[in-house]
Design a protein around this motif. Structure first.
Motif, PDB file in Angstrom:
ATOM      1  N   TYR A 167       0.902  -1.153  -0.040  1.00  0.00           N
ATOM      2  CA  TYR A 167      -0.120   0.043  -0.018  1.00  0.00           C
ATOM      3  C   TYR A 167       0.747   1.328   0.114  1.00  0.00           C
ATOM      4  O   TYR A 167       0.518   2.108  -0.797  1.00  0.00           O
ATOM      5  CB  TYR A 167      -0.911  -0.018   1.214  1.00  0.00           C
ATOM      6  CG  TYR A 167      -1.629   1.273   1.319  1.00  0.00           C
ATOM      7  CD1 TYR A 167      -2.904   1.460   0.824  1.00  0.00           C
ATOM      8  CD2 TYR A 167      -1.291   2.158   2.441  1.00  0.00           C
ATOM      9  CE1 TYR A 167      -3.567   2.647   0.824  1.00  0.00           C
ATOM     10  CE2 TYR A 167      -1.923   3.597   2.389  1.00  0.00           C
ATOM     11  CZ  TYR A 167      -3.158   3.581   1.698  1.00  0.00           C
ATOM     12  OH  TYR A 167      -3.805   4.681   1.916  1.00  0.00           O
ATOM     13  N   THR A 171       1.390   4.180  -2.767  1.00  0.00           N
ATOM     14  CA  THR A 171       1.387   5.609  -2.367  1.00  0.00           C
ATOM     15  C   THR A 171       2.192   6.613  -2.671  1.00  0.00           C
ATOM     16  O   THR A 171       2.304   7.650  -3.246  1.00  0.00           O
ATOM     17  CB  THR A 171       0.620   5.735  -0.960  1.00  0.00           C
ATOM     18  OG1 THR A 171      -0.385   4.615  -0.634  1.00  0.00           O
ATOM     19  CG2 THR A 171       0.347   7.175  -0.282  1.00  0.00           C
ATOM     20  N   ARG A 235      -9.626   0.569   4.771  1.00  0.00           N
ATOM     21  CA  ARG A 235      -8.851   1.144   3.711  1.00  0.00           C
ATOM     22  C   ARG A 235      -9.279   2.588   3.744  1.00  0.00           C
ATOM     23  O   ARG A 235      -8.469   3.355   3.503  1.00  0.00           O
ATOM     24  CB  ARG A 235      -9.031   0.383   2.463  1.00  0.00           C
ATOM     25  CG  ARG A 235      -8.014   0.883   1.284  1.00  0.00           C
ATOM     26  CD  ARG A 235      -7.618  -0.156   0.246  1.00  0.00           C
ATOM     27  NE  ARG A 235      -9.273  -0.458  -0.185  1.00  0.00           N
ATOM     28  CZ  ARG A 235      -9.582   0.111  -1.375  1.00  0.00           C
ATOM     29  NH1 ARG A 235      -8.959   0.965  -1.933  1.00  0.00           N
ATOM     30  NH2 ARG A 235     -10.869  -0.391  -1.945  1.00  0.00           N
ATOM     31  N   ASP A 239      -6.606   5.459   4.035  1.00  0.00           N
ATOM     32  CA  ASP A 239      -6.178   6.490   2.906  1.00  0.00           C
ATOM     33  C   ASP A 239      -6.199   7.730   3.637  1.00  0.00           C
ATOM     34  O   ASP A 239      -5.273   8.640   3.492  1.00  0.00           O
ATOM     35  CB  ASP A 239      -7.372   6.606   2.058  1.00  0.00           C
ATOM     36  CG  ASP A 239      -7.453   5.350   0.864  1.00  0.00           C
ATOM     37  OD1 ASP A 239      -6.457   4.561   1.100  1.00  0.00           O
ATOM     38  OD2 ASP A 239      -8.357   5.020   0.327  1.00  0.00           O
ATOM     39  N   SER A 242      -2.786   8.056   5.476  1.00  0.00           N
ATOM     40  CA  SER A 242      -1.817   8.179   4.679  1.00  0.00           C
ATOM     41  C   SER A 242      -1.778   9.701   4.049  1.00  0.00           C
ATOM     42  O   SER A 242      -0.717  10.096   3.943  1.00  0.00           O
ATOM     43  CB  SER A 242      -1.970   7.391   3.431  1.00  0.00           C
ATOM     44  OG  SER A 242      -0.754   7.372   2.552  1.00  0.00           O
ATOM     45  N   HIS A 243      -2.930  10.193   3.717  1.00  0.00           N
ATOM     46  CA  HIS A 243      -2.759  11.840   3.464  1.00  0.00           C
ATOM     47  C   HIS A 243      -2.199  12.506   4.560  1.00  0.00           C
ATOM     48  O   HIS A 243      -1.578  13.573   4.349  1.00  0.00           O
ATOM     49  CB  HIS A 243      -4.275  12.196   2.772  1.00  0.00           C
ATOM     50  CG  HIS A 243      -4.631  11.369   1.556  1.00  0.00           C
ATOM     51  ND1 HIS A 243      -3.878  11.340   0.484  1.00  0.00           N
ATOM     52  CD2 HIS A 243      -5.983  10.930   1.377  1.00  0.00           C
ATOM     53  CE1 HIS A 243      -4.579  10.687  -0.431  1.00  0.00           C
ATOM     54  NE2 HIS A 243      -5.700  10.484   0.051  1.00  0.00           N
TER      55      HIS A 243
END
Length: 257
Positions: A167, A171, A235, A239, A242-243
């Motif tokens: 992942y 990314t 997920r 996300d 992660s941002h």
């Protein structure tokens, strides 16, 4: 866009136009258009045709291969898209900093401390200023062992790290990060993010083990398919995190440069 996970025996991956064609004995063929794929995770036992692999590379889709022991054996990266918000350029400049490794380690530790405090708050506990990430993870491990779920906890953790590796690789690739350059300079930006994101799964993992304990399945290690489903349920949250890490690291890189 969704990830594609390829596990099992006798699986073959070929090309049909702009889609991957997945064949497996005693199963109907399946087609996956590349425009709908975010990344691919495949075991080494899966038979890939060269055109299928090249199609992923040309589309910028990362293919992560897992070895027989479940660890990451190889990553196949395609052409990098242009960098977003100068993140990749800032990181490339930071790679030349003489104190790069120590500065990055300090930043990772700082963000991890925030993750630890967040975990404690979600558990309804007051954040202890002297509780380290290592000690908290040891507590999770001890709890799993007390429930009789040590093997399950270890299996979940190992599989989770591989899924997060794939992942994070995709990314950062989408951000324009030159992972080949990072590797040549002895810098691994993927491992640090995996370490941070893994904290998001500790409390859900503990809850899952408690559920398995109630169903008298605590001694069984979950099947890979079960872990995949558990991972995919989170997920959207992944996300978002992660941002958040991207924004936080970008601000820090601006300060460092």
């Amino acid at each position: 866009m969704k990830p594609l996970y390829l596990y099992g025996t006798g699986i073959q991956v070929t090309v049909d136009g702009t889609a991957l064609r997945i064949s497996q004995p005693e199963h109907a063929a399946r087609w996956y258009p590349l425009v709908r794929l975010s990344r691919v995770v495949s075991t080494r036992s899966v038979e890939w045709s060269l055109p299928a692999l090249l199609l992923c590379v040309e589309a910028g889709i990362t293919v992560t291969f897992l070895g027989t022991d479940g660890t990451v054996a190889m990553r196949c990266l395609g052409a990098r898209p242009s960098a977003h918000d100068r993140f990749a350029q800032r990181l490339a400049e930071f790679l030349q900093h003489p104190d790069r490794d120590s500065l990055y380690a300090d930043w990772l530790n700082s963000v991890e401390r925030s993750a630890v405090r967040a975990q404690l708050r979600r558990a309804g506990l007051d954040p202890a200023p002297d509780l380290t990430a290592t000690e908290l993870r040891r507590l999770f491990l001890h709890s799993a062992r007390e429930m009789g779920g040590y093997a399950a906890y270890r299996a979940i953790g190992a599989h989770l790290r591989n899924l997060l590796d794939a992942y994070v690789t995709q990314t950062q690739h989408d951000l324009g990060v030159d992972l080949g350059l990072c590797a040549s300079l002895g810098f691994d930006p993927v491992a640090g993010w995996v370490r941070l994101l893994q904290w998001e799964f500790e409390l859900p993992c503990a809850a899952w083990l408690e559920s398995r304990l109630r169903r008298n399945r605590i001694a069984e290690a979950p099947e890979p398919g079960e872990i995949l489903a558990w991972f995919e349920q989170r997920r959207e949250r992944l996300d978002w995190l992660s941002h958040s890490i991207t924004r936080r690291m970008h601000r820090w890189l601006i300060e460092m440069n």
